[in-house]
Design an enzyme around this catalytic site. Structure first.
Site, PDB file in Angstrom:
ATOM      1  CB  SER A 137      -0.856   0.009   1.269  1.00  0.00           C
ATOM      2  OG  SER A 137      -1.544   1.234   1.395  1.00  0.00           O
ATOM      3  CE1 TYR A 150      -3.912  -1.764   5.777  1.00  0.00           C
ATOM      4  CE2 TYR A 150      -3.427   0.515   5.217  1.00  0.00           C
ATOM      5  CZ  TYR A 150      -3.762  -0.773   4.836  1.00  0.00           C
ATOM      6  OH  TYR A 150      -3.934  -1.062   3.502  1.00  0.00           O
TER       7      TYR A 150
END
Ligand SMILES: NC(=O)c1ccc[n+]([C@@H]2O[C@H](COP(=O)([O-])OP(=O)(O)OC[C@H]3O[C@@H](n4cnc5c(N)ncnc54)[C@H](OP(=O)(O)O)[C@@H]3O)[C@@H](O)[C@H]2O)c1
Length: 280
Positions: A137, A150
């Site tokens: 990501s 995260y």
């Protein structure tokens, strides 16, 4: 089929929705044999018509990962590509997120991905070729407000994939990272729910609820890129004879990484506070 012009045997996780679902569909349409894994197998029923084999798999469960890989090997005798796409965002202030939730975040996004690599590598080494594609990501490059665990998980996927790429070079196994920006999937709502739930009754609650609301709004709008855009990049990584190490794709992905690189750290912090309207 582009480039490699060969039907591949592919195991793909996180295939019940969003990026993974579109990827399973596209790869099957291109003629590949896709084994699509997730917990909610009922959501993958439409993929059966395309010849996709659906596997129930929880990437936190050793037995279910072993059974999934063994099924592919028993049916096909080989595995060409593993796409580690399963993942979610547990958003919340570092002070609030329980160690249990933090561990679970890493269990799904990092250790599940790592264990599946371990399970397919002996076969790929024997084949003398193979490809592992990990969904990282831009959150593995730039830290987001309340994104702490995260971000830890996605920075880990980056480091893990870089390390694995070096180790696998002598065996003819490619390791590729997909780095999506903002993609319109369930991801934003799941992250928002976790952010709201973890901040309840804490000094972070007001700011967290505002960010959660903004996340829900952004993920409801058509401003974000469609999951099919990432699926196309994954297909390119599958089909290319010599895949890139990283495919950065989707809304604001390039800009975020560029500004995170350009700005002094405290300017980035201020930008995040401004963007999410943080008032603490
Ligand atoms: N959307 C974005 O803006 C964005 C941006 C950058 C990176 N990403 C990454 O892209 C990947 C795909 O996310 P998405 O956006 O497509 O979100 P999504 O629609 O929520 O899909 C997530 C997928 O992961 C699976 N999953 C979650 N926990 C699992 C577990 N314990 N075991 C097995 N599968 C599990 C889910 O399946 P089940 O719940 O059925 O198991 C689902 O298929 C994730 O790694 C995410 O972090 C997303």
């Amino acid at each position: 089929m582009n480039n490699t012009k060969q039907k591949q045997i592919i195991l793909l996780t996180g295939a019940s929705s969003g990026i993974g679902y579109d990827t399973a569909r596209m790869l099957a349409e291109q003629g590949h044999k896709v084994y699509a894994a997730a917990r909610r197998t009922e959501l993958m029923t439409p993929l059966l018509d395309l010849g996709v084999t659906v596997i129930k798999m929880d990437v936190t469960d050793e037995v279910s990962m072993q059974e999934g890989v063994n099924l592919v090997l028993k049916k096909e005798g080989r595995i060409d590509t593993l796409i580690n796409n399963a993942g979610y965002g547990y958003f919340g202030a570092i002070e609030n997120v329980t160690m249990g939730e933090a561990r679970r975040q890493l269990e799904v996004n990092v250790f599940g991905l790592a264990r599946l690599c371990q399970l397919v590598l002996p076969t790929m080494r024997k084949q003398g070729k193979g490809r592992i594609i990990n969904t990282a990501s831009v959150a593995g490059k730039a830290v987001l407000y309340f994104g702490g665990w995260y971000n830890v998980s996605k920075f880990s996927v980056e480091a893990f994939s870089d390390a694995l790429r070096m180790e696998m070079k002598p065996f003819g196994i490619d390791v590729v990272m997909i780095e999506p920006g903002g993609i319109k999937t369930e991801w934003g709502f799941i992250a928002a729910d976790h952010l709201a739930e973890s901040s309840k009754g804490t000094p972070y609650e007001e700011a967290a609820l505002r960010e959660a609301e903004m996340l829900r709004e952004v993920y409801s709008m058509n401003l974000l890129s469609k999951p099919a855009m990432v699926a196309k990049a994954i297909c390119r990584a599958v089909n290319s004879r010599r895949p890139k190490v990283r495919y950065r794709v989707g809304m604001a992905s390039g800009a975020m990484v560029f500004f995170h690189w350009l700005l002094p750290a405290r300017w980035w912090d201020a930008l995040m506070r401004w963007y999410w309207k943080i008032k603490i």
